[in-house]
Write a protein that holds these residues in place. Structure first.
Motif, mmCIF file in Angstrom:
data_model
loop_
_atom_site.group_PDB
_atom_site.id
_atom_site.type_symbol
_atom_site.label_atom_id
_atom_site.label_comp_id
_atom_site.label_asym_id
_atom_site.label_seq_id
_atom_site.Cartn_x
_atom_site.Cartn_y
_atom_site.Cartn_z
ATOM 1 N N GLY A 134 0.818 -1.200 0.000
ATOM 2 C CA GLY A 134 0.000 0.000 0.000
ATOM 3 C C GLY A 134 0.851 1.248 0.000
ATOM 4 N N ASP A 155 -8.549 2.798 -0.392
ATOM 5 C CA ASP A 155 -8.879 2.325 0.949
ATOM 6 C C ASP A 155 -9.724 3.384 1.658
ATOM 7 O OD1 ASP A 155 -9.103 1.197 3.395
ATOM 8 O OD2 ASP A 155 -6.953 1.110 3.837
ATOM 9 N N ILE A 176 -12.395 -0.062 -1.138
ATOM 10 C CA ILE A 176 -12.575 -0.856 0.076
ATOM 11 C C ILE A 176 -13.449 -0.054 1.030
ATOM 12 C CG2 ILE A 176 -11.452 -1.936 2.040
ATOM 13 C CD1 ILE A 176 -8.962 -2.267 0.344
ATOM 14 N N GLN A 205 -8.574 0.795 6.780
ATOM 15 C CA GLN A 205 -8.505 -0.515 7.439
ATOM 16 C C GLN A 205 -9.539 -0.593 8.561
ATOM 17 O OE1 GLN A 205 -6.606 -3.206 5.997
ATOM 18 N NE2 GLN A 205 -7.006 -1.579 4.530
#
Length: 438
Positions: free
Chosen positions: A35, A50, A398, A54
């Motif tokens: 990443g 992203d 994501i 996360q």
């Protein structure tokens, strides 16, 4: 060859990794090989934006060179040392965190993450007051250790209720008000009265702490109405109760402030942090103590500690992260993106798509609450959220999915162009959901 590495990663994960919060058999997690900034990629080179950060922790973005270099340099100098020692890097990390906290909060207790930070904050409050009960909200998440998970209000508390002395209340949430409120002012006033009555009925002399996420995160990104946190502070002061603000998810740039509490005219007794303080590059968390609570343990042993408290690699990553965020204007970027780009863009989506019941948030901390019917505000079914997640991933984004919500939580370094790219993907997927629901 690269595709073989993706397959091998998936195979090893399936055979040997036991995942959190999951039934294991049907899992097929996304393979991530690397990443940079707001993007990650698999071994075959397919990239993804992203917009989950996360677990809403990679605030500074992936692989920030300054933070990576600091960890490497510290590892070459001193990879680990016990918490009973004095270490310059640890001291510098604590100094920087305290400098961002309100005046009168000069000491930091380091932990391994947010859950044990909440655990130790609760311990401090109980020892400082000599009381037992902790009041927290039903719509909350504070971590998966003994007292932290029981302080949590959501479903994860129920299989884990082994700790004592926990009481729950409803916090403000105007979209689904528990108080029949129709305005932020009504919601604030009635939520405060509800909290007051619970404290009174539990016995104020038995309540050690009120524990709140400054902005509840996993529970729905519900920015408290003006005056609510100040009202909680006043109630706590009235009865000698410790106010703990959990900034694990909301802190260090996520709301466009160093601490989310900075926007709410409130000074807690304890601040819990983790995640964004170093973007999760090395596991770390901690508690910032008011000087009054710290003084409780000047001549009295604090009965808490961890082998890796103030770990040098974690401390080095904190120093580098806070310095980079300050010098590169990353917190300011989060605030500006939220005000000028992300907030307006999500508002446009909410106006366009009937499946969105509400768009709410601040900084780079937003939620789209999806409903099957705007009139009744009935949440969409879990299968709809599963479809939304799959469609977003297929479009290279994501997402962070929680219950009936898409949490829009990119790194604080996100650019306007990257927001536009993600908004286009959300728009396309929401269009599909609109068609299915109608």
């Amino acid at each position: 060859m690269t595709e073989d590495r993706d397959a091998l990663a998936a195979q090893l994960d399936k055979e040997h990794v036991f995942h959190s919060w999951s039934a294991q058999a049907a899992l097929a997690p996304l393979v991530v090989a690397g990443g940079l900034g707001t993007r990650v990629w698999d071994h075959s080179g397919r990239t993804y934006l992203d917009f989950s950060s996360q677990l809403v922790n990679v605030n500074i973005g992936h692989q920030h060179p300054r933070v990576v270099a600091a960890i490497q340099e510290q590892a070459a100098t001193l990879a680990t040392i016990g918490p009973a020692t004095a270490n310059l890097t640890r001291g510098e990390a604590a100094k920087r965190i305290a400098a961002r906290a309100p005046a009168g909060m000069d000491k930091v207790f380091f932990t391994n993450g947010g859950a044990d930070a909440n655990e130790n904050a609760i311990r401090m409050a109980r020892l400082h007051t000599g009381r037992d009960k902790v009041v927290s909200t039903y719509r909350s998440y504070h971590g998966n250790t003994g007292a932290a998970i029981v302080s949590t209000g959501d479903w994860r508390r129920l299989p884990n209720e082994y700790a004592r002395g926990h009481v729950h209340v409803f916090g403000p949430y105007l979209y689904r008000s528990e108080f029949w409120a129709t305005t932020p002012e009504e919601e604030c006033e009635r939520a405060l009265q509800h909290l007051r009555r619970v404290v009174e009925c539990e016995g104020p002399q038995s309540v050690a702490a009120i524990l709140l996420e400054t902005v509840p995160g996993t529970a729905g990104i519900m920015v408290p109405p003006p005056g609510y946190l100040a009202g909680v502070r006043a109630l706590a002061d009235e009865h000698g109760i410790v106010l703990i603000l959990d900034e694990v998810m909301a802190g260090f740039g996520r709301t466009g402030e160093w601490f989310a509490l900075d926007a709410h005219d409130v000074v807690p007794d304890l601040i819990v942090f983790a995640k964004g303080v170093n973007s999760g590059y090395v596991p770390v968390g901690g508690v910032v103590l008011s000087n009054a609570i710290a003084a409780t343990f000047d001549d009295r042993v604090f009965p808490g500690g961890l082998t890796y408290s103030g770990h040098p690699l974690a401390a080095a990553s904190i120093v580098a992260s806070i310095d980079a965020m300050a010098e590169e204007g990353i917190v300011d970027n989060a605030r500006k993106i939220g005000t000028d780009v992300l907030g307006p863009g999500l508002a446009e989506l909410a106006e366009k798509h009937p499946v969105i019941g509400e768009a709410r948030g601040v900084g780079v901390f937003w939620a789209l609450e999806l409903v099957a019917d705007r009139a009744t505000r009935a949440p969409v079914a879990p299968a709809v959220m599963g479809r939304a997640k799959a469609e977003l991933v297929s479009r290279g984004v994501i997402p962070f999915i929680a219950d009936n919500r898409i949490h829009v939580v990119p790194p604080c370094v996100v650019t306007a162009d990257e927001v536009a790219e993600a908004l286009a993907a959300y728009d396309a997927v929401l269009t599909l959901l609109d068609e299915e629901l109608t």
